[in-house]
Enzyme design. Structure first.
Site, PDB file in Angstrom:
ATOM      1  N   HIS A 172       0.826  -1.198   0.000  1.00  0.00           N
ATOM      2  CA  HIS A 172       0.000   0.000   0.000  1.00  0.00           C
ATOM      3  C   HIS A 172       0.862   1.250   0.000  1.00  0.00           C
ATOM      4  O   HIS A 172       2.072   1.192   0.208  1.00  0.00           O
ATOM      5  CB  HIS A 172      -0.920   0.004   1.219  1.00  0.00           C
ATOM      6  N   GLU A 264      -4.163  -3.225   5.909  1.00  0.00           N
ATOM      7  CA  GLU A 264      -5.321  -3.857   6.532  1.00  0.00           C
ATOM      8  C   GLU A 264      -6.280  -4.407   5.487  1.00  0.00           C
ATOM      9  O   GLU A 264      -6.417  -3.839   4.396  1.00  0.00           O
ATOM     10  CB  GLU A 264      -6.051  -2.839   7.417  1.00  0.00           C
ATOM     11  N   LYS A 378      -4.181  -8.560   8.772  1.00  0.00           N
ATOM     12  CA  LYS A 378      -4.574  -7.521   9.726  1.00  0.00           C
ATOM     13  C   LYS A 378      -5.951  -6.974   9.399  1.00  0.00           C
ATOM     14  O   LYS A 378      -6.267  -6.715   8.233  1.00  0.00           O
ATOM     15  CB  LYS A 378      -3.534  -6.402   9.692  1.00  0.00           C
ATOM     16  N   HIS A 383     -14.167   1.450  14.999  1.00  0.00           N
ATOM     17  CA  HIS A 383     -15.065   1.338  16.150  1.00  0.00           C
ATOM     18  C   HIS A 383     -15.939   2.570  16.332  1.00  0.00           C
ATOM     19  O   HIS A 383     -16.613   2.714  17.343  1.00  0.00           O
ATOM     20  CB  HIS A 383     -14.230   1.150  17.418  1.00  0.00           C
ATOM     21  N   THR A 425      -5.904  -4.002  15.766  1.00  0.00           N
ATOM     22  CA  THR A 425      -5.371  -2.817  16.439  1.00  0.00           C
ATOM     23  C   THR A 425      -6.255  -2.405  17.616  1.00  0.00           C
ATOM     24  O   THR A 425      -7.223  -3.076  17.956  1.00  0.00           O
ATOM     25  CB  THR A 425      -5.271  -1.653  15.444  1.00  0.00           C
ATOM     26  N   GLU A 464      -2.286  -5.175  18.631  1.00  0.00           N
ATOM     27  CA  GLU A 464      -1.457  -4.065  18.151  1.00  0.00           C
ATOM     28  C   GLU A 464      -2.005  -2.759  18.694  1.00  0.00           C
ATOM     29  O   GLU A 464      -3.216  -2.598  18.869  1.00  0.00           O
ATOM     30  CB  GLU A 464      -1.444  -4.041  16.620  1.00  0.00           C
TER      31      GLU A 464
END
Length: 555
Positions: A172, A264, A378, A383, A425, A464
């Protein structure tokens, strides 16, 4: 409606379609097929040394020769021998600075500071380092022309101090543009191809292109000098395997394979440029399905289910990036996300992400088969709308996770099928702090749900941090969530990645906090976390966990 993850190694994009439900409430299916995971050695090379605090925080200038000039080159040719011991508890890794290797030169930076930093990490009990291997640096100018030299030097330095290495295949972009001090774009030859065909980049409904990662809609199409993106990723990983073969097992013990923006598994649902000024706001995100390759897949899927009116576009009434979800037609509590159309679109959109995950996992597992290395992928710590019914920011990122549907078990099942660990994470984030800024946010709820998905699918977990916070409270939160995974739900393989090493880390107070945390992680049996979770956790309302003792810190 519950959509199971793919049960076969490959399937067509048109098969990612929904099945019309017969009742009004989707059910969540947790019926799993057997999953086979690998067991890996966790032995560690060690070297006793002294911490030099002043040297550890040296300036950022480049040092081409480094300390004890020639040591790195010598070790590349001859290796080094260090005593081994087996670490108990939960190992801690630390991510190296983004600019550990210079762009565009591709040289290891600040060698003197790096030597002293590695010496300090070894003394502090750290298990190893996370090394991001940037596609835009290694294969920068021409396809199949790789420059691994700087990363070879870093791995040799880790071996010298008995540190393990987790290598991240970073496919990325890093940073926003050329003015960003940490700017590492996609390879130049890839960007030239995107200039010729802009639809190789993701696009939202406003036609805004995102250059962070190649659109997964063209995963298997020969759009990169006769190769598909999956083939390009595969050959990059194969070259890494062949180049670093002497280091596997003893030094390189982990490979994390990037699967999207920031490495991710997700879509770039809101622009990088906005992250600097909207981090306090609950972004909805934008669906990334408007490049011609994604639309072709969507149209084929709509045609297959006989709903041509559902083709050619993403959901209407999704609001804008900063909209209140209750003010939108699609995301509000009784919105169209929970209708036959919403289920069709979200199953297709998340299914394409799962298919992308499946393709990359399959290739990586084949390349690193029979090599003593742990593979991982990952998931993003999204959230911001966890305590809403629709979870809009998760939906736009590609996670079909709502208050009535688990979106992380399907991902964990794909990881488990290929022997991958799951990395997530936000382990240091606390609901109490986040809710002051956003009452519907729940980083703890997100982490606990991912933990449960990993446990259900019996796969190892890597925690993480989402920031470089070095305060006592953040470290205690990591210990609390680690305890939840490893003890409360039954012991399983766990480790933690701290993001990331910088000059501030070696300040006396910060270093004391960090090394105390590493000791607590390595001697986890003496730590008792107070696992008190909120009653409003929608995802864990049916979980009954054994009680734990109060907090007792082992110093």
């Amino acid at each position: 409606m519950a959509i199971a993850s793919p049960s076969a190694p490959s399937f067509s994009a048109t098969s990612i379609c929904y099945t019309t439900r017969t009742d009004s409430t989707p059910s969540r299916s947790l019926r799993l097929t057997p999953i086979h995971t690998r067991l890996y050695s966790r032995s560690r090379l060690t070297l006793s040394c002294q911490l030099n605090s002043s040297s550890s925080a040296s300036n950022g200038s480049d040092d081409s020769d480094g300390v004890e000039g020639g040591d790195v080159d010598y070790e590349l040719q001859h290796g080094s021998v260090s005593p081994q011991h087996h670490r108990k508890g939960w190992p801690v890794f630390i991510t190296l600075p983004i600019d550990a290797v210079s762009f565009p030169e591709g040289r290891m930076k600040r060698k003197k500071a790096m030597v002293q930093s590695f010496r300090a990490l070894a003394t502090g009990g750290v298990e190893g380092v996370v090394m991001e291997v940037w596609w835009g640096l290694v294969e920068k100018d021409s396809p199949r022309v790789y420059n691994w030299q700087a990363y070879l030097e870093i791995v040799a330095l880790a071996k010298r101090f008995g540190l393990k290495v987790r290598a991240v295949m970073a496919f990325h972009q890093c940073g926003t543009d050329a003015d960003d001090p940490y700017w590492i774009p996609l390879p130049q030859w890839v960007r030239e191809e995107i200039d010729k065909d802009p639809d190789l980049a993701y696009s939202d409904r406003f036609g805004r292109r995102n250059m962070e990662y190649i659109s997964l809609g063209c995963d298997v199409l020969p759009v990169l000098h006769g190769r598909s993106p999956i083939q390009a990723y595969t050959e990059f990983m194969r070259s890494f395997r062949d180049t670093f073969s002497p280091f596997f097992g003893g030094v390189i013990t982990g490979i994390q394979v990037g699967m999207g923006p920031a490495g991710e598994l997700r879509y770039p649902s809101y622009p990088l440029q906005k992250q600097a000024w909207t981090w306090r706001k609950p972004e909805l995100g934008e669906f990334q399905c408007y490049d011609k390759y994604m639309l072709a897949s969507l149209n084929a899927c709509a045609e297959k289910v006989g709903k041509r009116e559902w083709a050619n576009r993403g959901p209407t009434g999704a609001g804008n990036l900063m909209h209140d979800p209750e003010g939108t037609e699609f995301f509000r509590s009784d919105g169209s996300w929970n209708t036959p159309y919403g289920e069709f679109f979200l199953a297709w959109y998340s299914g394409m992400l799962l298919l992308h995950c499946e393709r990359i996992c399959r290739e990586a597992e084949t390349i690193f088969r029979d090599i003593e290395v742990n593979l991982s992928g990952k998931v993003a710590g999204i959230h911001r709308h966890y305590f809403t019914r629709s979870h809009p920011s998760e939906l736009t990122a590609g996670y079909y996770n709502t208050s009535i549907r688990d979106g992380f078990v399907p991902i964990a099942r794909v990881f488990g099928r290929y022997g991958f660990s799951m990395c997530c994470t936000c382990f240091e984030m606390q609901d109490a702090e986040e809710k002051r800024k956003n009452p519907v946010s729940s980083p703890e709820g997100f982490v606990r749900q991912v933990i449960l998905a990993a446990k259900i699918c019996d796969i190892p977990l890597q925690g993480e941090s989402s920031s470089s916070s070095l305060d006592y409270e953040s470290f205690q939160q990591v210990l609390k969530m680690s305890k939840f995974y490893s003890d409360v739900l039954g012991g399983a393989t766990f480790s933690f990645n701290f993001v990331r090493m910088d000059r501030n880390m070696f300040d006396f107070r910060n270093w004391d906090n960090f090394t105390r945390f590493v000791k607590q992680m390595s001697d986890a049996k003496n730590f008792r976390a107070e696992l008190s979770f909120g009653e409003d956790d929608m995802q864990l309302s049916s979980l009954s966990a054994p009680a734990t003792d109060g907090a007792v810190l082992a110093c």
